[in-house]
Design a protein around this motif. Structure first.
Motif: not given
Ligand code: PLP
Length: 390
Positions: A252-274
């Protein structure tokens, strides 16, 4: 100090689950609390704690009922998904199974979209069926549901978008169709986790997320969540407690840590995917790309209306004459794409399938685009697509 009213989602994702930091001299992150036994102060304290817990409140009473670390993650996911409460499970599949086990009774009927995550389909065909619960699979969009509803239909279940073929359904229209009935609307929201999609806000009763994917984000933990609305939350939570469901506080601690960078990761991975998609769309071996964020995609209008972004996951369809051995050669020739199940980590992956329910077209390969430089990924794909024909 984290405030109660974050101004926008980027801010919210930094502050979620950090109520502990209102106490002076606190660490930035909620402390990792591991426990089986919880020590009570007095007998009166013990009774009070148990009474609160039995009312469904998150209180620290015994390890299997959660610790402050798992509560922080639950609160964060509830805030993102917009429901009445969240429960955590050891895998995404266990979260799906819990919804079925808690809601369904012998004699009930389930309507399940053809494009659901394959192991969810297997639960219906290999487990529920043996326990007196029948399932019909419907193709395509939400229009297919009305004519298939029976008096005993207790649940409509879909992934939005669907797995592998990424078809989009109108959850608001489904919610409207079911609104005065006992039929619950359940959405697997793993694709839209991280605030991209909020099915409960569109009228779904329950949203299931495989935290294993984008929230964990690093391909190293397994977990699932069930977020439920007011109508369903208390019963699901009581049953999770009766069945002894819990997760490791370390995870759970690691998942919560994942949430901190979730938005920028998603945005960058979407941009790369495009960028990768633009390359594939112009490649002579590629017939079509399945990604709802493309204007050419049949789901584009609904995606634009209901989703707040996309991610790095899509499939592409080969031209008709590609053989199985050419497909295998393509996959084996890729150097930067790992061949493996799952997705949502920081790294790129490829996966191929023998048979895809709901799909009768040409060969499909699914790509998950990570944080690598898209130019390198494109060069790798280009070389593999050439090699395939040699
Ligand atoms: C991976 C996945 C799941 C299951 O998650 P696990 O943690 O691997 O059990 C459920 N739904 C979808 C859409 C998934 O992609």
């Amino acid at each position: 100090m984290p405030s109660d009213k974050p101004t926008n989602e980027k801010t919210q994702f930094v502050q979620l689950g950090r109520g502990h930091a209102k106490i002076p001299r606190s660490p930035v992150n909620p402390p990792l609390v591991r426990a089986s036994t919880v020590l009570y102060g007095t007998v009166a304290d013990m009774h009070e704690t148990r009474a609160l817990s039995n009312k469904g409140e998150n209180v620290f009473r015994y390890g299997s009922h959660g610790t402050p670390t798992t509560f922080a993650l639950e609160d964060a996911i509830t805030a993102i998904e917009g429901g009445a409460g969240t429960m955590l499970f050891p895998t995404g599949l266990a979260a799906i199974a819990h919804v079925f086990l808690s809601v369904l009774r012998p004699g009930d009927h389930v309507l399940m979209a053809d494009s659901v995550y394959r192991p969810a389909r297997n639960l219906a065909t290999d487990y529920l069926s043996e326990r007196g619960i029948t399932t019909d699979f419907y193709p395509g969009g939400h229009e297919e549901v009305a004519s298939r509803l029976k008096p005993e239909t207790r649940m409509v279940y879909l992934d939005n978008p669907g797995s592998i073929i990424y078809d989009i359904q109108d959850v608001a229209a489904l919610a409207d169709l079911l609104k005065d009935s006992d039929t619950l609307l359940v959405v697997d929201n793993t694709w839209g986790a991280g605030g991209i999609y909020k099915p409960i806000k569109l009228g779904a009763d329950i949203s299931v997320v495989a935290i294993t994917k984008y929230i964990a984000g690093h391909s190293d933990i397994m977990m699932g969540s069930v977020t439920a609305n007011e109508r369903t939350q208390a019963a699901l939570k009581k049953d999770a407690s009766l069945l002894g469901q819990t997760v490791s506080p370390d995870d759970a601690y690691q998942a919560l840590r994942g949430i901190r960078t979730l938005k920028p990761r998603l945005a960058m991975q979407e941009a790369h995917a495009r960028e990768v998609i633009a390359f594939l769309q112009s490649h002579p071996e590629v017939d079509q790309v399945l990604y709802p964020g493309l204007p050419s995609d049949p789901g584009y209008a609904l995606w634009q209306r209901d989703f707040n972004g996309a991610n790095g996951l899509f499939s592409f369809v080969f031209k008709a004459d590609v053989t199985q051995s050419q497909l295998d050669c393509f996959v084996d020739s890729l150097e930067l794409f790992g061949l493996g199940a799952s997705w949502g980590g920081y790294e790129s992956l490829v996966m191929v399938y023998a048979k895809i329910p709901g799909w009768s077209g040409n060969q499909i390969a699914r790509l998950h685009i990570g944080l690598e430089d898209p130019a390198d990924l494109i060069a790798d794909l280009d070389a593999a697509l050439t090699k395939m024909r040699q």
